[in-house]
Design an enzyme around this catalytic site. Sequence first.
Site, PDB file in Angstrom:
ATOM      1  N   GLU A  21       0.828  -1.206   0.000  1.00  0.00           N
ATOM      2  CA  GLU A  21       0.000   0.000   0.000  1.00  0.00           C
ATOM      3  C   GLU A  21       0.862   1.254   0.000  1.00  0.00           C
ATOM      4  O   GLU A  21       2.067   1.202   0.256  1.00  0.00           O
ATOM      5  CB  GLU A  21      -0.915   0.008   1.221  1.00  0.00           C
ATOM      6  CG  GLU A  21      -0.169   0.033   2.539  1.00  0.00           C
ATOM      7  CD  GLU A  21      -1.064   0.365   3.716  1.00  0.00           C
ATOM      8  OE1 GLU A  21      -1.490   1.519   3.800  1.00  0.00           O
ATOM      9  OE2 GLU A  21      -1.310  -0.523   4.555  1.00  0.00           O
ATOM     10  N   SER A 136     -14.080   0.150   9.728  1.00  0.00           N
ATOM     11  CA  SER A 136     -13.224   0.354   8.561  1.00  0.00           C
ATOM     12  C   SER A 136     -13.761  -0.381   7.336  1.00  0.00           C
ATOM     13  O   SER A 136     -14.255  -1.512   7.433  1.00  0.00           O
ATOM     14  CB  SER A 136     -11.813  -0.146   8.872  1.00  0.00           C
ATOM     15  OG  SER A 136     -11.031  -0.171   7.699  1.00  0.00           O
ATOM     16  N   LYS A 155      -5.110  -3.370  13.763  1.00  0.00           N
ATOM     17  CA  LYS A 155      -4.398  -2.334  14.525  1.00  0.00           C
ATOM     18  C   LYS A 155      -4.861  -2.342  15.982  1.00  0.00           C
ATOM     19  O   LYS A 155      -6.048  -2.506  16.274  1.00  0.00           O
ATOM     20  CB  LYS A 155      -4.631  -0.973  13.893  1.00  0.00           C
ATOM     21  CG  LYS A 155      -3.976  -0.836  12.519  1.00  0.00           C
ATOM     22  CD  LYS A 155      -4.077   0.570  11.987  1.00  0.00           C
ATOM     23  CE  LYS A 155      -3.328   0.722  10.668  1.00  0.00           C
ATOM     24  NZ  LYS A 155      -4.101   0.292   9.504  1.00  0.00           N
TER      25      LYS A 155
END
Length: 301
Positions: A21, A136, A155
Amino acid sequence: MKINPEVFDAIKNNKPVVALESTIISHGMPYPKNVACALEVENVIRENGAIPATIGIINGEPIIGMTNDEIEEFGKRKGIIKCSRRDLPIIISEKEWGATTVSATMILANLAGIEFFVTGGIGGVHRGAQETFDISADLDELGRTNVTVICAGPKAILDLNLTMEYLETKGVPVLAYNSDKLPAFFTRTSDLNVDYNVKNPAEIASIVKNKRDYKLDGGVLVCNPIPEDYSMDPNYINKEIDKAIDEMNKLGIKGKEETPFLLSKIVELTNGKSLEANIKLILNNAALGAKAAIEYCKLRG
């Protein structure tokens, strides 16, 4: 979509490719550490026998396999837009620069024909989501897009229990590398079980290939614990995360700005220890991603 010739040749000829990414470059770390980390991750992938393909959007064009110069510019440039699924058509139409999140990277990797994608940690269900509905887009993407994501777990700023529940609802296999427990990004373990403990890269490749052969659409999540030497004390890091979340709430920070703020604040609160841990876990994931991609190519013949 512009595909780097080396990456294009590898995809066409069943050579191992690993997607990366670009949000981690533009929003994850300060310059020049962000560029140095991005290039080091690419080197680890090469050293382990695969070809890296860092993905970003430059002047509205998705780039599959950014050059060193493009990565350097990404690291220095201000105002690059953090780009998820919903942002892709806008960034492309408006010819903007876009840093791809987990979800956008998965989409573009899949369009290019890349199966494996390495990141630090995925997004998930945020703490307090029962009131805020802050979940998310990474989780929905894992439920629908055919890419295998290697990370160090969700996370640590998230509600890990609700994140696991959501992944189960979406039918996403959650595998842990040589562990029965879910790694929690900065720490090697948590009190949550995973679906399966995978012992080697060949086992990962076999699971992915069977999922594809049986048309079971959606991603596979491989959670690779942070190296032991860099694993942080759970009580210590969770206390610092709580402090960062309290400050974020007082400042009224919401939406796509939450994660960059929290990670930056945690670096400050831990005197840089969390940033060092973040870099080490990404490098660790890169090595595993390359090895799994190699095994997958062998199975595909």
